[in-house]
Enzyme design. Structure first.
Site, PDB file in Angstrom:
ATOM      1  N   ASP A  79      45.383   2.331  -4.659  1.00 40.06           N
ATOM      2  CA  ASP A  79      46.649   3.050  -4.532  1.00 40.06           C
ATOM      3  C   ASP A  79      47.762   2.139  -4.033  1.00 40.06           C
ATOM      4  O   ASP A  79      48.891   2.197  -4.515  1.00 40.06           O
ATOM      5  CB  ASP A  79      46.503   4.238  -3.564  1.00 40.06           C
ATOM      6  CG  ASP A  79      45.850   5.433  -4.226  1.00 40.06           C
ATOM      7  OD1 ASP A  79      45.789   5.462  -5.473  1.00 40.06           O
ATOM      8  OD2 ASP A  79      45.399   6.337  -3.502  1.00 40.06           O
TER       9      ASP A  79
ATOM     10  N   THR B 130      26.571  14.613  -6.829  1.00 40.04           N
ATOM     11  CA  THR B 130      25.390  13.851  -6.387  1.00 40.04           C
ATOM     12  C   THR B 130      25.766  12.633  -5.536  1.00 40.04           C
ATOM     13  O   THR B 130      24.896  12.041  -4.896  1.00 40.04           O
ATOM     14  CB  THR B 130      24.614  13.337  -7.611  1.00 40.04           C
ATOM     15  OG1 THR B 130      25.485  12.466  -8.350  1.00 40.04           O
ATOM     16  CG2 THR B 130      24.173  14.474  -8.510  1.00 40.04           C
TER      17      THR B 130
ATOM     18  N   ARG C 218      32.222   7.869  -8.619  1.00 40.10           N
ATOM     19  CA  ARG C 218      31.182   8.549  -7.849  1.00 40.10           C
ATOM     20  C   ARG C 218      31.101  10.001  -8.277  1.00 40.10           C
ATOM     21  O   ARG C 218      32.098  10.722  -8.208  1.00 40.10           O
ATOM     22  CB  ARG C 218      31.513   8.448  -6.362  1.00 40.10           C
ATOM     23  CG  ARG C 218      30.345   8.898  -5.529  1.00 40.10           C
ATOM     24  CD  ARG C 218      30.282   8.271  -4.171  1.00 40.10           C
ATOM     25  NE  ARG C 218      31.538   8.200  -3.461  1.00 40.10           N
ATOM     26  CZ  ARG C 218      31.616   8.225  -2.146  1.00 40.10           C
ATOM     27  NH1 ARG C 218      30.528   8.347  -1.422  1.00 40.10           N
ATOM     28  NH2 ARG C 218      32.756   8.119  -1.542  1.00 40.10           N
TER      29      ARG C 218
ATOM     30  N   ASP D 101      43.803   2.816   0.877  1.00 40.26           N
ATOM     31  CA  ASP D 101      43.173   2.741  -0.443  1.00 40.26           C
ATOM     32  C   ASP D 101      43.765   1.546  -1.197  1.00 40.26           C
ATOM     33  O   ASP D 101      44.951   1.546  -1.554  1.00 40.26           O
ATOM     34  CB  ASP D 101      43.423   4.040  -1.213  1.00 40.26           C
ATOM     35  CG  ASP D 101      42.637   4.068  -2.517  1.00 40.26           C
ATOM     36  OD1 ASP D 101      41.743   4.907  -2.653  1.00 40.26           O
ATOM     37  OD2 ASP D 101      42.934   3.214  -3.395  1.00 40.26           O
TER      38      ASP D 101
END
Ligand code: URA
Length: 210
Positions: free
Chosen positions: A204, A109, A105, A201
């Site tokens: 992770d 933006t 990402r 996550d």
């Protein structure tokens, strides 16, 4: 257009998912559980695969036996967390073909940017399962499906472990023709886009990179 989301509530899946959610579950155990759940998800997701009758010989007789028809599936892992589901499904369907898509990402933006894309050349002759443990905002899933539709597979299904209601709604608004299969639909997203209660996550926890 079907907007379908299938919740796969098999007791073994639910039990293993609860173990995965627990914060003290080790990296090794987390990975093992994800692999086991992925096999169970694959069992459900592949229920409708077409069969054909093939003549075989047992030690005693000749028979017409059911075998999977056509070319095997293509599995697409959304990097990096998709790898865990991919490994599990490959145990069950070892001859499936595999592709990878990597998206990050853009911090300015917030638009997903592709950094890796490699899929088999004959994707247009195969049914596609796209795998990623989490549909959170849905942004990367939506972008991945847009990109993969360009390869024109016979069909697309999206397989995940956990989905947030917000992510499912956005995904189906953009891709009403792509069914989602998930082991759980959680409550909501937090302000950082994490699923609540979730499991943290997934990448992770799978790779020990926290
Ligand atoms: N990705 C994750 O790994 N976890 C979340 O909760 C949301 C997105």
């Amino acid at each position: 257009m079907n907007h379908s989301t299938t919740l796969i509530e098999h007791p073994l899946i639910q039990h293993k998912l609860s173990l995965m959610r627990q914060k003290d579950t080790s990296t090794a155990k987390f990975r093992q559980l994800l692999e086991e759940i992925s096999m169970l998800l694959a069992y459900e997701v592949t229920r409708e695969l077409p069969l054909e009758s093939v003549s075989i010989e047992t030690p005693l007789a000749r028979m017409d036996a059911p075998m999977l028809a056509g070319k095997k599936l293509v599995l697409i892992s959304i990097m990096r967390a998709g790898q865990g589901i991919l490994d599990g499904i490959l145990k069950l369907i070892p001859s499936a073909r595999v592709g990878h898509i990597g998206l990050y990402r853009d911090p300015r933006t917030l638009v997903p940017v592709e950094y890796y894309f490699k899929v088999p050349h004959d994707v247009h002759e195969r049914e596609m399962l796209i795998v990623d443990p989490m549909i959170a905002t849905g942004n990367s899933a939506i972008a991945a499906v847009h990109r993969l539709k360009e390869t024109q597979p016979l069909s697309i299904k999206f397989v995940c472990l956990l989905a947030a209601p917000e992510g499912i709604a956005s995904f189906h608004a953009e891709h009403p023709d792509v069914p989602i299969f998930t082991a759980a639909i959680d409550d909501k997203l937090d302000q950082h886009g994490y699923i609540l209660p979730g499991l943290g996550d997934a990448g992770d926890r799978m790779f020990g990179t926290q």
